[in-house]
Scaffold this active site. Structure first.
Site: not given
Length: 285
Positions: A93, A234, A261
């Site tokens: 991320s 995601d 995610h």
């Protein structure tokens, strides 16, 4: 879960007017001859807890892993650990965004790069959330998000409930959420200063300093073998990841069919096998 071989702190001058330190944890032997992997967590302002499944890389595949906080601490941490001439980075991320920027600077010791669930641009990330992801949520959830953002009532229970629906679709689809992920959220609830300033009130309502962040123009500068990872559901949607794939010369991309995610949690075994194979020999892909 395996016990860490080393836990400590590295003094870091953050220009904050007070002493600062980077907390880290090491799994495996940094002197084993195997290129260690530095794992950068997301947020920004989250904690390392939800990344603990990556310990599998050390225990099952004999790849040492550390965790650390912000990119401006990375060089200091590498020197502190004595691995600055031979290391790989796995960023998840926001951690992947940091890792990508780090790689564009051509650090001499960087060998491999994994960008997991990371957008190449926050504008593309927000665009995907609002045009691709939120429209797939139930109508009442969509209405709650739009109404409260327009009214500025983002602290209302209605908005917070809608955010949780988004997260359960596009952040982590496990039910219930694992303890490691809950622990990271608990720490952010205690102090969300960094997240609020840099990101905003939620993953899809980005109004902080990262609003205009982009590496699209510089992604071609990443020279090391790179693996892109994301989930089919995601919040880092394909449209936000694609600029990496287009620009990086030596790159592979894998999407986990059952993940959002957090594929390192949602499809843990497959994730670790894939990451380990890449870190050991990217030419196998």
């Amino acid at each position: 879960m395996a016990a860490p071989t080393l836990t400590g702190t590295a003094d870091f001058d953050a220009k904050a007017g007070k002493p600062c330190q980077t907390w880290y944890r090491v799994y495996g032997d940094l002197r084993s001859g195997i290129t260690p992997v530095v794992a950068l967590h997301g947020g920004p302002g989250s904690t390392h807890h939800y990344m603990l499944p990556l310990v599998d890389l050390a225990t099952q595949y004999s790849i040492p892993v550390t965790e650390q906080l912000f990119l401006d601490e990375l060089d200091n941490l590498l020197r502190h650990l004595g691995i600055e001439n031979n290391y790989s980075v796995l960023g998840q991320s926001w951690g992947g965004m940091l890792a990508a920027r780090h790689a564009t600077l051509h650090p001499k010791g960087l060998k491999r790069l994994i960008l997991a669930d990371s957008p190449a641009s926050m504008a593309l990330f927000v665009k995907a959330a609002n045009e691709e992801l939120i429209p797939k949520l139930p109508p009442d959830v969509q209405d709650a998000i739009i109404k409260n953002e327009e009214a500025g009532t983002i602290n209302s229970p209605e908005y917070q409930e809608a955010v949780q629906v988004f997260y359960k679709h596009y952040l982590c689809r496990c039910d219930p959420w694992p303890a490691e992920l809950l622990q990271s959220f608990e720490w952010m609830d205690k102090d969300n200063t960094v997240y609020s300033i840099m990101n905003g009130p939620s993953e899809f309502h980005v109004i902080g300093t990262l609003k205009s962040w982009s590496i699209v123009e510089d992604a071609h500068k990443i020279r090391v073998p790179t693996l892109l990872l994301n989930g089919a559901y995601d919040e880092a949607a394909d449209s936000a990841v694609f600029p990496f794939f287009k620009a990086i010369p030596r790159v592979k991309w894998f999407t986990f069919a059952e993940s959002s995610h957090m594929p390192h949690i949602e499809e843990r075994e497959k994730y670790m096998k894939l990451a380990a194979e890449f870190l050991k020999d990217w030419k196998l892909f």
